[in-house]
Design an enzyme around this catalytic site. Sequence first.
Site, PDB file in Angstrom:
ATOM      1  N   GLU A  49       0.793  -1.227   0.000  1.00  0.00           N
ATOM      2  CA  GLU A  49       0.000   0.000   0.000  1.00  0.00           C
ATOM      3  C   GLU A  49       0.828   1.281   0.000  1.00  0.00           C
ATOM      4  O   GLU A  49       0.811   2.047   0.983  1.00  0.00           O
ATOM      5  CB  GLU A  49      -0.966   0.000   1.196  1.00  0.00           C
ATOM      6  CG  GLU A  49      -1.900  -1.207   1.224  1.00  0.00           C
ATOM      7  CD  GLU A  49      -2.985  -1.127   2.299  1.00  0.00           C
ATOM      8  OE1 GLU A  49      -2.881  -0.253   3.176  1.00  0.00           O
ATOM      9  OE2 GLU A  49      -3.935  -1.924   2.248  1.00  0.00           O
TER      10      GLU A  49
ATOM     11  N   GLU B 261      -5.490  -8.724   0.818  1.00  0.00           N
ATOM     12  CA  GLU B 261      -6.144  -8.414   2.101  1.00  0.00           C
ATOM     13  C   GLU B 261      -7.615  -8.160   1.855  1.00  0.00           C
ATOM     14  O   GLU B 261      -7.977  -7.444   0.913  1.00  0.00           O
ATOM     15  CB  GLU B 261      -5.573  -7.146   2.763  1.00  0.00           C
ATOM     16  CG  GLU B 261      -4.218  -7.309   3.374  1.00  0.00           C
ATOM     17  CD  GLU B 261      -3.717  -6.018   4.018  1.00  0.00           C
ATOM     18  OE1 GLU B 261      -4.529  -5.184   4.452  1.00  0.00           O
ATOM     19  OE2 GLU B 261      -2.489  -5.852   4.069  1.00  0.00           O
TER      20      GLU B 261
HETATM   21  C1  FCB Z   1      -4.560  -2.211   5.522  1.00  0.00           C
HETATM   22  C2  FCB Z   1      -3.208  -2.594   6.063  1.00  0.00           C
HETATM   23  C3  FCB Z   1      -3.234  -3.663   7.127  1.00  0.00           C
HETATM   24  C4  FCB Z   1      -4.407  -3.506   8.062  1.00  0.00           C
HETATM   25  C5  FCB Z   1      -5.684  -3.299   7.295  1.00  0.00           C
HETATM   26  C6  FCB Z   1      -6.907  -3.175   8.151  1.00  0.00           C
HETATM   27  O1  FCB Z   1      -4.524  -0.930   5.004  1.00  0.00           O
HETATM   28  O2  FCB Z   1      -2.383  -3.043   5.014  1.00  0.00           O
HETATM   29  O3  FCB Z   1      -2.000  -3.641   7.788  1.00  0.00           O
HETATM   30  O4  FCB Z   1      -4.169  -2.522   8.964  1.00  0.00           O
HETATM   31  O5  FCB Z   1      -5.590  -2.185   6.467  1.00  0.00           O
END
Ligand code: FCB
Length: 464
Positions: free
Chosen positions: A173, A353
């Site tokens: 990110e 994620e």
């Molecule tokens: C993302 C992050 C991860 C976590 C989630 C909820 O942005 O990569 O580390 O905090 O959000």
Amino acid sequence: MSSNNTLSYEHPFPADFIWGVATSSFQIEGAAQKDGKGPSIWDTFCETPGNITDGSNGLIACEHYDRYQQDIDLIASLGVNAYRFSISWPRVQPLGSGAFNEAGLAFYERLVDGLLAKGITPFVTLNHWDLPQALQDQGGWENRDTVHRFVDYALAIFARLGNKVGAYTTHNEPWVIAILGNESGIFAPGIKSRATAMQVSHHLLLSHGLALQAMRDKGCTQPLGIVLNLSPTVPATDSAEDVAKARLEDGRLLRWYMDPLFNKSYPQDVLDALGEDAPHILPGDLDAIATPMDYLGVNYYTRSVVSADGSWSPKKSGLPLNDMDWEIYPQGLTQLLVRMKRDYAIPPVYITENGGAFPDPLTATGVHDHDRVQYIDQHIAALGDAMAQGVPVHGYMVWSLLDNFEWSSGYAKRFGIIHVDYDTQQRTYKDSAHWYKNFLAHQKQLSKPESVCATESTTVTGVV
Ligand code: FCB
């Protein structure tokens, strides 16, 4: 707990689909000062009162550094075939340049070997935000020299872990590092400068491309890529102002990263809006950034709604919200992926994620996180919809394996499918972990040729 007869069960995924869970070093490891680890910018950031809502830090976290074997067993118990984690740069190279720390390298080697012994593919992220503080003291990602320090670090990790790792990710990110860390300053290192943020984003992208080239030159044959946090960005109303602002925010979030990675250019509308805050770009940088990737990681949580006057709030949307006040909007994942395939020559995509924070009390009968079950179920189904429209998705990872340190929210927000009692470090399956395990067992059954006939007629019940 949700029945198994739910949306995602209706999607048979390919037999070789990657199913995983994800974590990151700072959020779970603890042992912040152990065995020679140097401080990261997050260690420093936590020291300033007010930066972390509950005043907490990463000193102990989930004690994963000492409990990693137990955590590997937990991961294996879920039936996943992949685990995404990150390496703490200051644990393996305390100052971010110069000497490497053998204890840190050995820890990650034990972790990788332990996962492989259980048949779990390690997905290694090199930078999930915990930059060595010593590099920040010299300007951090704004300083072009950090690009070269990162390439050296990537090569040292490859020299140690090599092609045992299933896939390497350079950065997690970059938008968050640039914008939340250096423009709004709500994340480490807490800088508030748009010009700095944009230079940081350029250097992150450049270091990504150069690391890919250097790792391949040294014989890396494993898939290499980057992880972006992406969302569909929509205007709050159809007023011309909101539409224009949403287009610009789409440029800052998605096109600012996708255009250089795939088309060797930054979006002109964003450059125009930045004016003098645009980054300095040297000849050759854009070619390096566009070094072909083997896969693209996408983190998806919610959509982004934009109003020109900043008046929009998720609370107005009428959609269900999670504990972060993020809208629950699974169809946004389908929309995002279909749009990415339409606009870019994307390689295989992994959802690296996806998950939600929900207030999940631990009760005498367990953690009944029906909201999270539903969230994951609906998003896996949305992913299936995108695949049905031809998007090349090859994997999905739940955020997160464990409740953990949720950055500026501290330990107050719980994203885990496994509950952590921070007093005892006791790990307890939530209903979502049971659900994911059952779902994966069911997928395995679907992909066995001999069970196809039987499962076809029992798809509706989805019994596992
Ligand atoms: C993302 C992050 C991860 C976590 C989630 C909820 O942005 O990569 O580390 O905090 O959000």
